[in-house]
Design a protein around this motif. Structure first.
Motif, short mmCIF file in Angstrom:
data_model
loop_
_atom_site.label_atom_id
_atom_site.label_comp_id
_atom_site.label_asym_id
_atom_site.label_seq_id
_atom_site.Cartn_x
_atom_site.Cartn_y
_atom_site.Cartn_z
N UNK A 153 0.86 -1.20 0.00
CA UNK A 153 0.00 0.00 0.00
C UNK A 153 0.89 1.24 0.00
N UNK A 154 1.58 1.48 -1.11
CA UNK A 154 2.60 2.55 -1.13
C UNK A 154 2.02 3.94 -0.90
N UNK A 155 0.77 4.16 -1.27
CA UNK A 155 0.16 5.46 -0.99
C UNK A 155 0.14 5.74 0.51
N UNK A 156 -0.31 4.77 1.26
CA UNK A 156 -0.38 4.96 2.70
C UNK A 156 1.01 5.06 3.30
N UNK A 157 1.93 4.26 2.81
CA UNK A 157 3.29 4.32 3.35
C UNK A 157 3.90 5.69 3.09
N UNK A 158 3.71 6.21 1.87
CA UNK A 158 4.24 7.53 1.55
C UNK A 158 3.60 8.59 2.44
N UNK A 159 2.28 8.50 2.62
CA UNK A 159 1.60 9.47 3.48
C UNK A 159 2.10 9.35 4.91
N UNK A 160 2.31 8.14 5.36
CA UNK A 160 2.83 7.91 6.72
C UNK A 160 4.18 8.59 6.90
N UNK A 161 5.07 8.39 5.95
CA UNK A 161 6.40 8.99 6.08
C UNK A 161 6.32 10.52 6.01
N UNK A 162 5.47 11.03 5.13
CA UNK A 162 5.36 12.48 4.98
C UNK A 162 4.80 13.13 6.25
N UNK A 163 3.71 12.60 6.76
CA UNK A 163 3.09 13.25 7.92
C UNK A 163 3.97 13.10 9.16
N UNK A 164 4.73 12.02 9.25
CA UNK A 164 5.68 11.91 10.36
C UNK A 164 6.68 13.05 10.31
N UNK A 165 7.13 13.35 9.11
CA UNK A 165 8.05 14.46 8.93
C UNK A 165 7.41 15.79 9.29
N UNK A 166 6.21 16.00 8.77
CA UNK A 166 5.54 17.27 9.01
C UNK A 166 5.21 17.46 10.48
N UNK A 167 4.98 16.36 11.17
CA UNK A 167 4.61 16.45 12.58
C UNK A 167 5.70 17.14 13.38
N UNK A 168 6.95 16.97 12.97
CA UNK A 168 8.04 17.62 13.68
C UNK A 168 7.89 19.13 13.62
N UNK A 169 7.43 19.63 12.47
CA UNK A 169 7.24 21.07 12.33
C UNK A 169 5.97 21.51 13.04
N UNK A 170 4.90 20.73 12.87
CA UNK A 170 3.61 21.11 13.46
C UNK A 170 3.69 21.14 14.99
N UNK A 171 4.37 20.18 15.57
CA UNK A 171 4.42 20.07 17.03
C UNK A 171 5.76 20.50 17.59
N UNK A 172 6.44 21.33 16.83
CA UNK A 172 7.78 21.78 17.20
C UNK A 172 7.89 22.22 18.66
N UNK A 173 7.01 23.10 19.08
CA UNK A 173 7.11 23.66 20.43
C UNK A 173 6.92 22.58 21.50
N UNK A 174 5.90 21.76 21.31
CA UNK A 174 5.65 20.70 22.29
C UNK A 174 6.82 19.73 22.35
N UNK A 175 7.37 19.38 21.19
CA UNK A 175 8.52 18.48 21.17
C UNK A 175 9.69 19.11 21.90
N UNK A 176 9.89 20.41 21.67
CA UNK A 176 11.02 21.09 22.29
C UNK A 176 10.96 21.00 23.81
#
Lengths: 232, 232
Positions: A153-176
Motif C-alpha cells: 500500500x505505497x500510498x499509505x506508506x508515503x503518506x505515513x512517512x510524509x506526515x511523520x516528517x511534518x509532525x516535527x514542524x507542526x508540534x515543534x514547540x511541544x517536542x522542544x
DNA sequence: CACGATGCTGAACAAGCGTTTAACATACTG
DNA sequence: CAGTATGTTAAACGCTTGTTCAGCATCGTG
C-alpha cells in the motif's frame, strides 16, 4: 532607527508583508488586526490597504509568498534526497531538516506552515497534495533502487512517512519542551534524525515473545462521547 | 423541532457548550461570534454570557470539557495497550485508533484537538506533556518486557512515536484526500495501521547496497530566506 | 397565595474592526 | 517649470463585536 522592526532597506510593501507573515504565523489571521500589522511595519493602517487592497488581499499575498518559499525548500529537499540516495549517504532526509537548513533560526515560516495546514485552507491542501505526490515518487524510486522495501500500500506508506516528517514542524514547540531541544535546531535535529533513522531502518518494536496470536481483539468499548451528554 | 441542531434533551447550558465546541473546532475561536454560537444552540446571545460569564469563559469551559474527554480516551488507550502487550496481540495501538473507536463518526473532538495543539495554547502544551509522559512510561515497560528495542535516547523515541500518532489526527483531512480514505474511519485506520505496524516492526528503508559510507554531508546551502528579501 | 430564584430574552451600548476619503509630499516626465 | 503618477498619512465612516441591562416567564418553596 524607525521603530519596532528593523527590516534593513525593505520596500514598505515588503515590510508590511513580512510583518503580516510573522504576526499571522504567531497568532492566526483573525486574531491580528490591520492596525497591528501597520504598527509592526512602521506604517499607517491606510497604507496596508493601499498596497494590498484589503486585509484578505494581504493574506493572499502572504500565502503565495510563503507557499513559494515552502516549495523551494521542498524542491531542494527532493534533489538532496536523490543525491544522498545515489551516493549512499544517510537513509533519509527530512522536511524538518530542510527547514532547519534553509531558514534562518527565527523564521516565522515553520509556524506559518502550521497555520496553513491547520486551517482547512485550500492552499494548505494544495501544498500537501504536491508534497505527497513528490514523496510517493521518491518512495517508488527508492524501491526500484533497492533503498526502500516494497509495500503493498505505497500510498499509505508515503503518506505515513510524509506526515511523520511534518509532525516535527507542526508540534515543534511541544517536542522542544518534551525532549529539551528544539527539533529545528541542529542539536535537536540530530537527536531526532538518529532515532527516526533507526526506526526506519530496523523498526522500533519486536514481535512479542511467542504466545497465542489472536487474543483480545475488537472487544467493544463504551463510546466516550454518547449521543446525549450529561449536562454539566 | 426547535431549530438548527437537534440535541435531544440537553440543558441549554450543555447545548451552548456543544455548539461552541463544534464551531470552535471547525473555524477557530476568533472566527466564531457569540451570536453564531447562540443561533447554533437555538438560544439568545445574552444567554451565552449569562451561563459562561463571557466568551472567554465559554472557551475555558469548552477547553476543560474537551481535555477531559481527551484524557479519558488516552487513559483507555493506555490500558488497552498494556493489555495487548501482555496478551501478545497487535504490536501497537495508536491514539488515532482510540479516537476512532471511542468517538462517534461526526465528533468535533479530533478537530478541536488539532486546534488545541497547534495554537500554542497552554492547555494544549499541558495535554501533550501528560501524553508524552505516558508514552515514555509505556515505552520503558515495553523495553523491559522485550516488546520494544532499547534506545539510547528514549525521550526522543517516545516523542517520535507520539507525534507520529498525533499527526494522523492533525492532518486527517489532507491524509484522507491523499489516500482516499479517512484515517479515522475503520477502513482508513486499517490501511494505516498495517503500514505503520510494518514499519515499526521491520523498518521501511534498507541500507544502501554497499558503497563509501561518508559522501556528501553538510555541504552548505544558500539560505532560502535571506535577511533582506527582494521587494515584490 | 406570595415570592425570591432561576432561565431566558430583546434592545441597546461602547469599543474595535476593516475600509474610505481627501489631502499632502515627493519624484519622475515632458 | 507644470503636470502627473506614486507613496503616504490623519481622520472619519459604517458595521460588527462582546457585553450590559431591564424585564418577562416559570417554578419550587414557605
Amino acid at each position: 532607527m524607525s521603530s519596532v522592526v528593523d527590516d534593513g532597506d525593505l520596500t514598505a510593501r515588503a515590510g508590511i508583508r513580512n510583518a503580516a507573515l510573522r504576526l499571522f504565523a504567531e497568532r492566526g489571521h483573525d486574531a491580528v488586526t490591520v492596525r497591528e500589522i501597520a504598527t509592526a511595519a512602521g506604517v499607517s493602517p491606510a497604507l496596508v490597504v493601499h498596497h494590498f487592497g484589503s486585509k484578505d488581499g494581504l493574506r493572499a499575498a502572504v500565502d503565495t509568498h510563503a507557499i513559494d518559499a515552502f516549495d523551494r525548500v521542498f524542491a531542494e529537499l527532493d534533489d538532496h534526497d536523490v543525491a544522498e540516495m545515489l551516493t549512499g549517504g544517510e537513509a533519509t532526509t527530512s522536511v524538518a531538516e530542510a527547514f532547519s537548513r534553509m531558514l534562518p533560526p527565527g523564521s516565522p515560516l515553520p509556524a506559518y506552515l502550521r497555520r496553513l495546514l491547520l486551517t482547512n485552507d485550500p492552499a494548505g491542501a494544495a501544498i500537501f497534495g504536491r508534497w505527497f505526490g513528490a514523496t510517493r515518487r521518491l518512495l517508488d524510486a527508492m524501491v526500484t533502487l533497492g533503498a526502500a522495501r516494497p509495500s503493498d500500500d505505497p500510498d499509505v506508506l508515503a503518506a505515513f512517512l510524509l506526515v511523520n516528517d511534518l509532525a516535527v514542524i507542526l508540534l515543534r514547540n511541544q517536542i522542544a519542551t518534551a525532549i529539551g531541544d528544539d527539533p529545528l535546531t541542529p542539536a535537536g535535529l540530530d537527536r531526532w534524525a538518529k532515532q527516526a533513522t533507526a526506526v526506519y531502518l530496523e523498526g522500533a518494536f519486536a514481535a512479542p515473545p511467542a504466545q497465542p496470536p489472536e487474543a483480545a481483539l475488537n472487544k467493544p468499548n463504551a463510546p466516550i462521547e454518547p449521543p446525549e451528554e450529561a449536562p454539566s
